[in-house]
Design a protein around this motif. Structure first.
Motif, PDB file in Angstrom:
ATOM      1  N   ALA A   1       1.230   3.796  -3.194  1.00 35.66           N
ATOM      2  CA  ALA A   1       0.731   5.153  -2.938  1.00 35.66           C
ATOM      3  C   ALA A   1       1.790   6.193  -3.264  1.00 35.66           C
ATOM      4  N   GLU A   2       3.037   5.854  -2.988  1.00 37.00           N
ATOM      5  CA  GLU A   2       4.111   6.796  -3.312  1.00 37.00           C
ATOM      6  C   GLU A   2       4.390   6.830  -4.810  1.00 37.00           C
TER       7      GLU A   2
ATOM      8  N   ASN B   1       0.831  -1.215   0.000  1.00 38.91           N
ATOM      9  CA  ASN B   1       0.000   0.000   0.000  1.00 38.91           C
ATOM     10  C   ASN B   1       0.856   1.251   0.000  1.00 38.91           C
ATOM     11  N   GLN B   2       1.889   1.261   0.797  1.00 40.87           N
ATOM     12  CA  GLN B   2       2.731   2.452   0.910  1.00 40.87           C
ATOM     13  C   GLN B   2       3.556   2.683  -0.360  1.00 40.87           C
TER      14      GLN B   2
ATOM     15  N   ARG C   1       2.210   9.091  -7.180  1.00 43.61           N
ATOM     16  CA  ARG C   1       2.490  10.522  -7.207  1.00 43.61           C
ATOM     17  C   ARG C   1       3.323  10.902  -8.425  1.00 43.61           C
TER      18      ARG C   1
END
Length: 488
Positions: A377-378, A373-374, A381
């Motif tokens: 999510a990064e 997830n992390q 961007r």
């Protein structure tokens, strides 16, 4: 005697005529001869002022007419019959001149988008920043663009053009002539127009000599053009990789300095550019160009940072994954962005798992889910990852933890998973890249090619496969007659 002399003279005349015809045929190039057989004239003799028209005749450019797309020709003829100018333009002409098969055909016209739309029943206007007409013929789409002009014109309105403070063009619907349109394009080799009326190629920016010299050159001031649209830096890397061209020094010089401008481009648009760079059959060469110009870090910042960690073979896996994709495409096999992103972000995922292990006591699978997830999510961007790809990425990663568990029936169950093949391919690449997996990928390779009897011997028995003793149920304590509720 006179008859004999006459015969001799006629024989000499016939021989001379045959020699002349043969010499003429050798001097006249065939319209179907390959382009590589034409020696290029010195570039200095071919340069013209920007915006001036150079006409390259069919006998020189030698584009076979049979290689022109029929549907694109129909669109051009329809535009011309309606009184507008219409030309095949851009990459399709560049590729035809290089002897390649164009992926698609684009058209430039003097008709405004709304005027062109009225001519085609299957036409549809798209875009706001850059209005285009798409004309559909079954599954094929012909893209029609109106001649663009510079934003410096006094009559330009706010609705036609808008530029950000960084110089990036936010709206580009200023219309002009074919000469102005050529100078608004990015590279000289993409500013070539094919006139179907006399089958000539029109060159307004010295693209034809640059093509002969296999040189990629920006039209106008490169620094200003990159500020107008930072994606042009990615296009420079992509064309250099795809065509094997050398980037002209003035075109290459500002890229590393201006690479950070990619941060102003929408992640959705960068996702499309990443696919063109890394999933079009020249991914490895594109990666090397991206690193050469300092662009890769702005597309995959986590992967670029992971390259500094010596404990993982990050770049080896990355290059192996890109080579694998290039090979599959050359063989006509399908590829998916999910596999590519799973490989590119695999070691950033491992680094994130290590970080979380220090602050969390989650079991392996939940820990992987949180790290995934992390990391994703990064990544979004920088470049968007649509859900239809991000979900398979997670599944491919999770299978990397499950593939070592092969006891009993688990191996057969894993092979039935819809992402097994992609997960297996990533496992093979990991081990081939130097990750110590103790021959796990070879075991799976052998297992898939074995018959059911051999497979049974390859896996250790699992306790779950042993027959279980049936547990005797204790009889329920039925209520006695006295303890039953009374209806009274």
């Amino acid at each position: 005697m006179s008859n004999t002399l006459l015969i001799i003279l006629l024989a000499f005349a016939a021989a001379a005529l045959i020699a002349f015809v043969m010499f003429s045929r050798r001097r006249t190039p065939s319209t179907t001869a390959p382009q590589e057989n034409l020696p290029p004239a010195p570039v200095a003799e071919q340069l013209i002022p920007l915006g001036q028209r150079r006409i390259v005749n069919e006998s020189e450019h030698q584009i076979p007419r049979r290689h022109l797309d029929d549907n694109a020709m129909k669109v051009v003829y329809r535009l011309q019959d309606a009184g507008f100018e219409g030309y095949l333009v851009g990459g399709c002409i560049r590729d035809l001149l290089l002897g390649h098969t164009p992926k698609d055909f684009d058209i430039a016209t003097s008709a405004h988008p709304e005027e062109a739309e009225e001519l085609f029943r299957r036409g549809r206007l798209i875009g706001r920043r850059f209005k285009l007409l798409h004309v559909r013929f079954g599954r094929e789409v012909i893209e029609v663009a109106t001649f663009r002009a510079s934003h410096d014109q006094e009559e330009t309105t706010q609705d036609q053009a808008r530029t950000a403070a960084t110089g990036m063009i936010l709206r580009d619907n200023v219309y002009g002539t074919i000469e102005e349109d050529a100078l608004r394009r990015d590279f000289t080799i993409n500013a070539l127009y094919y006139d179907v009326r006399d089958h000539t190629v029109l060159d307004f920016a010295n693209g034809y000599p640059d093509l002969k010299q296999r040189q990629l050159r920006m039209i106008g001031d490169a620094r200003e053009r990159y500020r107008e649209d930072p994606v042009r830096m990615l296009r420079a890397a992509r064309f250099a990789a795809k065509l094997g061209f050398e980037v002209e020094p003035g075109t290459a010089a500002p890229i590393r300095e201006l690479a950070a401008l990619l941060g102003n481009v929408s992640p959705a648009r960068l996702f499309d550019e990443v696919l063109k760079l890394l999933q079009s059959g020249h991914g490895e060469a594109s990666y090397r160009q991206l690193q050469r110009f300092g662009l890769f870090a702005f597309l995959f910042p986590q992967t670029d940072a992971a390259l500094e960690h010596d404990e993982y073979p990050v770049e080896t896996l990355l290059i192996n994954a890109l080579c694998n994709t290039d090979r599959r495409l050359s063989q006509g096999k399908s590829v998916t962005p999910a596999f590519l992103f799973a490989a590119l972000l695999w070691y950033p995922l491992q680094l994130r798992i290590k970080q979380l292990e220090q602050i969390s006591d989650l079991p392996p699978i939940p820990l992987l889910h949180e790290a995934a997830n992390q990391v994703l999510a990064e990544q979004v961007r920088s470049t968007a990852i649509p859900r239809r790809f991000s979900t398979p990425v997670r599944e491919i990663w999770e299978l990397q933890l499950r593939l070592p568990r092969r006891q009993g029936k688990k191996a057969d169950q894993l092979m039935e998973h819809p992402r097994f093949r992609a997960a297996y391919d990533l496992l093979v690449l990991r081990e081939n890249s130097g990750e110590p997996l103790q021959g796990l990928s070879q075991w799976w390779t052998d297992y898939q090619s074995s018959n059911p009897m051999t497979r049974r011997d390859m896996v250790p028995a699992d306790q779950d496969d042993k027959p279980r003793r049936k547990r005797r149920r204790r009889p329920r304590n039925r209520p006695t007659q006295d303890s039953r509720p009374s209806n009274e």
